[in-house]
Write an enzyme that holds these catalytic residues in place. Sequence first.
Site, short mmCIF file in Angstrom:
data_model
loop_
_atom_site.label_atom_id
_atom_site.label_comp_id
_atom_site.label_asym_id
_atom_site.label_seq_id
_atom_site.Cartn_x
_atom_site.Cartn_y
_atom_site.Cartn_z
N TYR A 58 -9.73 -18.22 7.55
CA TYR A 58 -9.41 -16.80 7.77
C TYR A 58 -9.77 -16.16 6.69
O TYR A 58 -9.52 -16.54 5.55
CB TYR A 58 -7.87 -16.85 8.24
CG TYR A 58 -7.56 -16.29 9.45
CD1 TYR A 58 -7.81 -15.07 9.95
CD2 TYR A 58 -6.92 -17.23 10.40
CE1 TYR A 58 -7.49 -14.46 11.22
CE2 TYR A 58 -6.80 -16.62 11.78
CZ TYR A 58 -7.08 -15.27 12.02
OH TYR A 58 -6.83 -14.95 13.20
N GLU A 60 -9.41 -12.31 6.15
CA GLU A 60 -8.88 -10.75 6.34
C GLU A 60 -9.06 -10.12 5.24
O GLU A 60 -8.67 -10.52 4.13
CB GLU A 60 -7.56 -10.60 7.04
CG GLU A 60 -7.35 -10.79 8.58
CD GLU A 60 -6.03 -10.73 9.26
OE1 GLU A 60 -5.11 -10.65 8.12
OE2 GLU A 60 -5.59 -10.99 10.17
N ASP A 203 -27.44 4.81 15.97
CA ASP A 203 -27.02 3.68 16.36
C ASP A 203 -28.32 3.00 16.61
O ASP A 203 -29.13 3.34 17.68
CB ASP A 203 -26.34 3.78 17.74
CG ASP A 203 -25.98 2.09 18.35
OD1 ASP A 203 -26.58 1.33 18.06
OD2 ASP A 203 -25.29 2.09 19.28
N THR A 229 -26.69 -3.57 16.21
CA THR A 229 -26.44 -5.13 16.31
C THR A 229 -27.26 -6.02 15.63
O THR A 229 -28.08 -5.19 14.89
CB THR A 229 -26.78 -5.43 17.78
OG1 THR A 229 -28.39 -4.98 17.92
CG2 THR A 229 -26.03 -4.60 18.85
N LYS A 232 -30.53 -8.42 18.42
CA LYS A 232 -31.73 -7.80 19.13
C LYS A 232 -32.85 -7.80 18.48
O LYS A 232 -33.30 -9.05 18.02
CB LYS A 232 -31.46 -6.25 19.50
CG LYS A 232 -30.27 -6.36 20.27
CD LYS A 232 -29.70 -4.99 21.04
CE LYS A 232 -28.38 -5.28 21.94
NZ LYS A 232 -27.93 -3.83 22.26
N ARG A 238 -25.52 -13.11 17.10
CA ARG A 238 -24.75 -12.01 17.88
C ARG A 238 -23.89 -11.25 17.01
O ARG A 238 -22.74 -11.96 16.31
CB ARG A 238 -24.17 -12.56 19.00
CG ARG A 238 -23.65 -11.56 20.03
CD ARG A 238 -23.80 -12.37 21.45
NE ARG A 238 -25.13 -12.69 22.20
CZ ARG A 238 -25.74 -11.82 22.51
NH1 ARG A 238 -25.12 -10.70 22.76
NH2 ARG A 238 -26.88 -12.24 23.00
C1 LIG Z 1 -26.85 -3.46 22.58
C2 LIG Z 1 -26.23 -2.20 22.22
C3 LIG Z 1 -25.01 -2.15 21.88
C4 LIG Z 1 -23.92 -2.89 21.89
O1 LIG Z 1 -24.07 -4.01 21.54
P1 LIG Z 1 -23.14 -5.40 21.89
O2 LIG Z 1 -23.26 -6.49 20.75
O3 LIG Z 1 -23.47 -5.91 23.24
O4 LIG Z 1 -21.77 -4.87 21.84
C5 LIG Z 1 -24.54 -0.87 21.28
N1 LIG Z 1 -25.31 0.23 21.11
C6 LIG Z 1 -26.52 0.22 21.69
C7 LIG Z 1 -27.45 1.50 21.49
C8 LIG Z 1 -27.05 -1.01 22.24
O5 LIG Z 1 -28.22 -1.17 22.63
#
Ligand SMILES: *Cc1c(COP(=O)(O)O)cnc(C)c1O
Length: 421
Positions: A58, A60, A203, A229, A232, A238
């Site tokens: 932990y 936090e 994002d 993220t 990807k 993840r």
């Molecule tokens: C994949 C994605 C997310 C979310 O990611 P998770 O890890 O699945 O929660 C947020 N924004 C965009 C644009 C994405 O393509």
Amino acid sequence: MSFNGYFFEENKITDPEVFKAIKNELARQQNQIELIASENFASREVMAAQGCIMTNKYAEGYPGKRYYGGCSFMDIVENIAIERVCKLFNCKFANVQPHSGAQANLSVFYALMSPGDVFLGMGLDMGGHLTHGAAPTISGRWFRPISYGVGADGLIDYDNVQKLAQEHKPKIILAGASSYSRKIDFKRFREIADSVGAYLFVDIAHYAGLVVAGLYPSPIDYAHVVSSTTHKTLRGPRGGIVLTNSEAIAKKINSAVFPGVQGGPQMHSIAAKAVAFGEALRPEFKEYAKKVLENSIAMAERLQEHGLDLVSGKTECHMSVVDLTKLSINGKIAETELEEAGITCNKNTIPFDKLPPTQTSGIRIGAAAMTTRNLGTSEFKKIADMMYSVLSNYGKSGYNKLKSEVRADALELCKAYPLYK
Ligand SMILES: *Cc1c(COP(=O)(O)O)cnc(C)c1O
């Protein structure tokens, strides 16, 4: 079963049910052509860190300000992750604790808005993400999203974004997408945001790996805050991150991630993020990203040579959205048929889709994962040929035989470019 002594030792498995599923999933990943644009294959080192003993701790709080004792090594890995990600994206502040992209986005909303506030986001049906205002999510239910989208040419309609901004005076303008294959004009977005006094939040969940390689525009100099993220195109574990150059916003983000929307950070994931950021800082990663882009373009252009349409007419990143309206197959059936032929992708709505989201008129494809397996442009063109052959012959005589031939070709490609061997 052999995992080459790497993931775990077979003779220590006492939970055969779960490990059988893991073993089968490994075989699926090894024997299937993976085109899901949001997926990739993390390195063994990333997975080793993610599967490590830091899961037991932990921590936090933040480095130097923890709510538990025994955090000295947690501070080391979290600081490494922060330093590396700031270097990667050339920014001043980073929060590496979000458990996922959705959590990162929720933290930004929590930091910069109150319930009921208005924000602009790209519509889900136009290529945006669920968390950008879709009705069933917190972003859609607790705030007031106004959706913008693309024009008939498939490109973001910036004039309409400006008009909506003027009309609705949003607190945040959110740029970024999950199925948009073109470069986004972040400068234009910032001008629009400034004209109405809104925050610009970008994002880059999908594009992050290309951004660090300089192959996709970086939003850092334009956005007040950026989320992504890590799993990807960035090819890490993840997870999520939030970046900013503003100290005041950084403070708000830190309180929003913890204790705002999360409890203890997943320190094993943060260790894995640190390893992945280290990998992304190496020159090899730039080479990888360059190949992702080349492969994505090669695959997309080959599909066009076969007469298929792409939403917006081309790709400038790792993904494309293929418009299937000319063919007698919808997105849902295409997804299933391609999977049976050894190619995994996902059904996807196209802008102004006439079919419901459960069927869709498109599929989304991406090159990030198979480029990690070292496939080049000639293999990606071959994959495009295989896809076309399935999509265009669906329902015709001799189709089942053809599909099993494509399946055999897919397996051969997978064997030639092994994964985790
Ligand atoms: C994949 C994605 C997310 C979310 O990611 P998770 O890890 O699945 O929660 C947020 N924004 C965009 C644009 C994405 O393509």
